[in-house]
Enzyme design. Structure first.
Site, PDB file in Angstrom:
ATOM      1  N   LYS A  46       6.385  -2.357  -0.726  1.00  0.00           N
ATOM      2  CA  LYS A  46       7.078  -2.446  -2.070  1.00  0.00           C
ATOM      3  C   LYS A  46       8.462  -1.966  -1.855  1.00  0.00           C
ATOM      4  O   LYS A  46       8.981  -1.410  -2.766  1.00  0.00           O
ATOM      5  CB  LYS A  46       6.380  -1.574  -3.046  1.00  0.00           C
ATOM      6  N   THR A  49       9.734  -6.645   0.788  1.00  0.00           N
ATOM      7  CA  THR A  49       9.110  -7.635   1.896  1.00  0.00           C
ATOM      8  C   THR A  49       9.163  -9.009   1.568  1.00  0.00           C
ATOM      9  O   THR A  49       9.519  -9.957   2.224  1.00  0.00           O
ATOM     10  CB  THR A  49       7.418  -6.981   2.156  1.00  0.00           C
ATOM     11  N   HIS A 101       4.532  -4.108   8.272  1.00  0.00           N
ATOM     12  CA  HIS A 101       4.566  -2.470   7.477  1.00  0.00           C
ATOM     13  C   HIS A 101       4.595  -1.636   8.672  1.00  0.00           C
ATOM     14  O   HIS A 101       4.195  -0.302   8.551  1.00  0.00           O
ATOM     15  CB  HIS A 101       3.688  -2.369   6.359  1.00  0.00           C
TER      16      HIS A 101
END
Length: 301
Positions: A46, A49, A101
């Site tokens: 969040k 991306t 991530h």
């Protein structure tokens, strides 16, 4: 409340959603062979991306809009660690663009020996936790977030997908990548997207005309992405993402945390983040120590 064991798998200290990850996908990621001309955008969840999945192909191909209108974002710039990569990797044309991530210490060996370039996008954690809270509400494959107050604690303790925000930031702030890594903030991109695209294109060795930069910025605006079915996740079945509960692309702004945090929550959140970051707080663009002070002032009023 502990994360549900039937919804996540563990990779060291990180929680990975089972809907999009598996032991096979992680194994594939950890043995992935990076090429020197690869580009990978790294974010904490969040934190921009999807935005980078829109921007990178256009910068790398000189502004050709074809991919963003014909290929879903998760296949045009796939996640290193997700199941889809093995299925689409052979369709990626060089220079390949990826997102991840992962924390720095988990990146595969070939990443460190290659000359692949990295763009690390950081977002104010106050906004990241708000965005993540709404995402948990609409993503059926994630745990129920509970109340916002409960979710703040889960976020601070790292009991969310991909662990603690502070661990992620610190891991990528201290690398041996030299000129291979570029740092940019979500807030910079919100404030002046053409300038951000200019920086990214220069870093990637792309000489784009001002007209092309403006075109890319226009097609990578929040409103353009929200209207693009290849980018807004509306192609995902409702049983996985329920857009009736919250839109995947919700606001695309910075500072929305001010509409959600109480003075007590702000003081608690900022205090923990500052403590976890230690001296690192001095090199970050967010004045969280001042936010903590402001929270204490508000609380005493």
């Amino acid at each position: 409340m502990e994360p549900s064991s039937d919804k996540y798998m563990r990779l060291e200290t990180l929680l990975l959603p089972l809907e999009t990850h598996s032991s096979l996908s992680v194994r594939f990621a950890l043995s992935f062979c990076f090429r020197d001309d690869d580009v990978i955008a790294v974010t904490y969840p969040k934190s921009g991306t999807i935005w980078m999945q829109e921007i990178l192909p256009l910068v790398l191909n000189g502004g050709d809009l074809t991919p963003i209108h014909t290929i879903p974002n998760w296949d045009r710039v796939p996640w290193l660690e997700e199941k889809r990569l093995e299925l689409v990797v052979n369709q990626l044309l060089p220079p390949r663009a990826l997102v991840t991530h992962f924390t720095y210490n988990i990146m595969p060996p070939s990443f460190h020996t290659s000359r692949a370039k990295v763009i690390y996008v950081m977002r104010n954690p106050l906004d990241a936790v708000v965005s993540s809270y709404y995402f948990h509400q609409m993503a059926e494959f994630l745990d129920d977030p509970g109340s916002f107050d409960e979710f703040i604690d889960r976020f601070l303790e790292g009991r969310v997908m991909f662990g603690k925000w502070t661990d992620h930031v610190k891991s990528w702030r201290h690398t041996k990548l030299g000129d291979r890594i570029m740092y940019i903030t979500y807030e910079e991109m919100v404030q002046d997207l053409p300038a951000a695209i200019r920086r990214i294109s220069t870093f990637l060795g792309r000489r784009l005309s001002e007209e092309t930069i403006q075109k890319i910025a226009e097609h990578c605006s929040f409103n353009a992405m929200k209207a693009n079915t290849m980018s807004n996740f509306s192609l995902v079945p409702k049983q996985f993402m329920d857009n009736d509960k919250s839109s995947f692309l919700r606001k695309g702004k910075s500072g929305d945390w001010k509409n959600h945090f109480s003075a007590e929550q702000l003081a608690r959140f900022s205090s923990v983040i500052c403590k976890d970051l230690g001296d690192e707080i001095l090199s970050l663009p967010y004045e969280l120590n001042q936010l903590e002070h402001r929270g204490n002032e508000n609380e005493s009023q």
